[in-house]
Design an enzyme around this catalytic site. Structure first.
Site, PDB file in Angstrom:
ATOM      1  N   HIS A 154      47.476  10.015   3.700  1.00 49.47           N
ATOM      2  CA  HIS A 154      48.396   9.371   4.642  1.00 49.47           C
ATOM      3  C   HIS A 154      47.752   8.099   5.195  1.00 49.47           C
ATOM      4  O   HIS A 154      48.394   7.056   5.314  1.00 49.47           O
ATOM      5  CB  HIS A 154      48.695  10.312   5.818  1.00 49.47           C
ATOM      6  CG  HIS A 154      49.690  11.399   5.513  1.00 49.47           C
ATOM      7  ND1 HIS A 154      50.960  11.125   5.044  1.00 49.47           N
ATOM      8  CD2 HIS A 154      49.618  12.752   5.624  1.00 49.47           C
ATOM      9  CE1 HIS A 154      51.620  12.281   4.888  1.00 49.47           C
ATOM     10  NE2 HIS A 154      50.820  13.272   5.227  1.00 49.47           N
ATOM     11  N   HIS A 196      44.147  15.412   2.532  1.00 53.96           N
ATOM     12  CA  HIS A 196      45.590  15.217   2.742  1.00 53.96           C
ATOM     13  C   HIS A 196      45.827  14.089   3.758  1.00 53.96           C
ATOM     14  O   HIS A 196      46.563  13.135   3.484  1.00 53.96           O
ATOM     15  CB  HIS A 196      46.221  16.524   3.239  1.00 53.96           C
ATOM     16  CG  HIS A 196      47.696  16.443   3.468  1.00 53.96           C
ATOM     17  ND1 HIS A 196      48.618  16.830   2.527  1.00 53.96           N
ATOM     18  CD2 HIS A 196      48.417  15.985   4.517  1.00 53.96           C
ATOM     19  CE1 HIS A 196      49.847  16.623   2.996  1.00 53.96           C
ATOM     20  NE2 HIS A 196      49.749  16.111   4.209  1.00 53.96           N
ATOM     21  N   GLU A 197      45.170  14.190   4.894  1.00 50.04           N
ATOM     22  CA  GLU A 197      45.370  13.162   5.928  1.00 50.04           C
ATOM     23  C   GLU A 197      44.797  11.820   5.472  1.00 50.04           C
ATOM     24  O   GLU A 197      45.323  10.767   5.809  1.00 50.04           O
ATOM     25  CB  GLU A 197      44.761  13.597   7.269  1.00 50.04           C
ATOM     26  CG  GLU A 197      45.342  14.900   7.851  1.00 50.04           C
ATOM     27  CD  GLU A 197      46.865  14.958   7.950  1.00 50.04           C
ATOM     28  OE1 GLU A 197      47.495  13.906   8.191  1.00 50.04           O
ATOM     29  OE2 GLU A 197      47.438  16.062   7.774  1.00 50.04           O
ATOM     30  N   GLU A 248      54.422  11.368   2.204  1.00 51.99           N
ATOM     31  CA  GLU A 248      53.894  12.652   1.756  1.00 51.99           C
ATOM     32  C   GLU A 248      53.437  12.578   0.295  1.00 51.99           C
ATOM     33  O   GLU A 248      52.529  13.297  -0.100  1.00 51.99           O
ATOM     34  CB  GLU A 248      54.965  13.732   1.952  1.00 51.99           C
ATOM     35  CG  GLU A 248      54.454  15.143   1.994  1.00 51.99           C
ATOM     36  CD  GLU A 248      53.490  15.448   3.143  1.00 51.99           C
ATOM     37  OE1 GLU A 248      53.448  14.683   4.127  1.00 51.99           O
ATOM     38  OE2 GLU A 248      52.769  16.438   3.030  1.00 51.99           O
TER      39      GLU A 248
HETATM   40 CO    CO Z   1      51.447  15.358   5.308  1.00 51.67          CO
END
Ligand code: CO
Length: 509
Positions: free
Chosen positions: A270, A266-267, A296
């Protein structure tokens, strides 16, 4: 009358913006340090340092003389398209920020620091009442902020707009209303099937080995370690000090491999966005991400559409088995794939599956709306939370820590942030759907551990543009469609039909 005022040139504008960026990013380093390496006793002075830098940056940015000069510069015909976009976005930002008085910014920053501490204490005590007084103060400040910024139809709109430009209550009401029925129908079908086993990921996984695996995974999926690093923190996050210095954090649960794995991916999503922003536009709007919903979308795309796909599991299972041979004995990629896609109503948003996730967001959205309307006393939040989880997810929240104290956002003063999580997941499905059309054999590439072409495509379509396009403009350019939940619904229907052996649905005429 001769014009005696100094006029701002584009290069002067650029250096002014870069000085501001230096201030902002220096502040970001302090915040990153606060959440990773700072000793506990440093907290009090640190919050003062951060508040001072925030106030300085605000004063620097909202200089009334600069606002005038920016408007003059905007009338300069020699600016090219990108330069004009930079200046006009900056003028917009300045006029928004200037609506907030300096002492209000200081009060907000100080209240946020105290709230963060109160929230941590409340979590330790597992008692919402410890957080309630400061939360009440924050909500009052947020209502004030909405009034300063100005709003139409609903005060919450002013806050939503800060994270997702143009996002409104009426747009979100419609999106969530259209999601609720098909999601509930799919959840009911899944609940009627036999549950998949998640035992493969719920074993003992030594922390050090998990850490090594996460670093290996980042490298294989395209994280540039010359322009970033990973550390550990309680609440995983991504921050950046330029496109060439992007910091991510992860957390490790020694009894659950999927927690670290998907938090890291997830990171990473980003971070790939931040590393892909054009460095030549450092400090300028075109060097920044366009909205939190799009940010996101990048994290959710890599986490779910890529990371929770059978292709990814096929490609990574051998590596997982290399790091954890005993835990993986007798299992295969498909065992892993099913385990990490188990659908089950749960208490914690960040650990939710892709379907129930949206209910966690909806509950927070409805609650924040109610709080901004002033129709719910702060002390009633735990009861509201309890009732909402019962109603939407059919579960009894056991305590505050597992309930309304789980997210850090309110203590940061971030009201209006949660909806971007659902928007991000919806955009992710739409972008990934478009990528599958644009890149023939994409799934094959992912199965082979080849992520380069997908990353390149995201770079060209999204990252390099910075704030040039709004979320909706990007969405239309990429998919030929405005945000449309059908992309997401089609993606999840196909996915869970396979995992839960659901019956083929009759095609509606
Ligand atoms: Co996030």
């Amino acid at each position: 009358m001769p014009n005696t005022e100094t006029t701002l040139t584009y290069p002067q504008y650029t250096s002014w913006m870069r000085e501001l960026a230096d201030l902002r990013y220096a502040n970001a380093v302090l915040q990153w340090d606060q959440e990773t390496y700072m000793p506990e006793a440093g907290a009090e002075r640190r919050s003062g340092q951060i508040a001072t830098l925030s106030e300085l940056a605000h004063r620097f940015f909202t200089d009334p003389q600069k606002a005038k000069e920016l408007n003059q510069l905007l009338a300069d015909n020699s600016l090219d398209e990108k330069q004009r976009k930079n200046v006009s976005l900056t003028a917009e930002d300045v006029s928004q920020q200037a609506k907030l008085p300096g002492d209000f910014v200081r009060t907000m920053s100080e209240t946020v620091s105290k709230s963060f501490q109160a929230w941590m204490d409340a979590r330790k005590a597992n008692n919402f009442a410890v957080f309630a007084p400061l939360l009440g103060k924050l909500i009052d400040l947020k209502k004030k902020e909405a009034d300063y910024l100005g709003w139409q139809a609903h005060p919450y709109n002013a806050l939503l707009n800060q994270y997702e430009k143009g996002c409104t209550v009426s747009m979100l009401d419609a999106t969530f209303a259209s999601l609720r029925a098909p999601l509930s129908a799919l959840l009911a079908k899944i609940a009627a099937r036999q549950q998949v086993s998640e035992s493969i990921v719920k074993q003992s996984f030594p922390e050090e080995t998990q850490w090594q695996f996460s670093m290996d995974l980042l490298e294989k999926m395209g994280f540039d370690f010359r322009a970033g690093r990973q550390d550990k923190s309680t609440h995983p996050f991504t921050t950046n000090f330029s496109a060439h210095d992007v910091r991510i954090t992860t957390r490790i649960d020694p009894n659950d491999l999927s927690n670290m794995t998907y938090s890291t991916i997830h990171e990473l999503g980003h971070a790939l966005y931040e590393q892909g922003l054009p460095d030549a536009e450092y400090g300028l709007p075109l060097g920044e991400f366009t909205s939190l919903g799009i940010h996101e979308s990048q994290s959710r795309l890599w986490e779910n559409n890529v990371g929770r796909s059978l292709s990814w599991c096929s490609s990574f299972f051998p590596l997982i088995a290399h790091y954890f041979p005993e835990q993986c004995a007798g299992a295969n990629a498909e065992t892993f794939y099913r385990a990490v896609n188990r659908v089950q109503p749960s208490f914690i948003r960040t650990e939710a599956d892709e379907l129930t996730y949206h209910f966690h967001v909806m509950i927070r959205y409805e609650l924040e709306k109610t709080l901004m309307e002033g129709s719910l006393p702060v002390n009633d939040i735990p009861a509201y939370w309890h009732a909402a989880y019962k109603k939407y997810l059919g579960i009894e929240v056991p305590d505050d820590k597992t309930g309304c104290l789980q997210d850090v956002h309110w203590s940061h003063g971030s009201f209006g942030y949660f909806p971007t999580y659902s928007l991000g997941s919806l955009y992710a499905a739409q972008f990934f759907g478009a990528a599958e059309i644009a890149i023939p054999g994409l799934q094959k590439q992912l199965s082979a551990g080849n992520f380069g072409q997908l990353l390149n495509w995201l770079r060209q379509e999204i990252h390099i543009h910075g704030r040039f396009f709004t979320s909706e403009e990007l969405c239309k350019r990429i998919s030929g469609d405005t945000l449309n939940i059908n992309w997401f619904m089609q993606y999840v229907k196909e996915k869970y039909r396979f995992i839960y052996s659901l019956e083929e649905e009759a095609i509606p005429s």
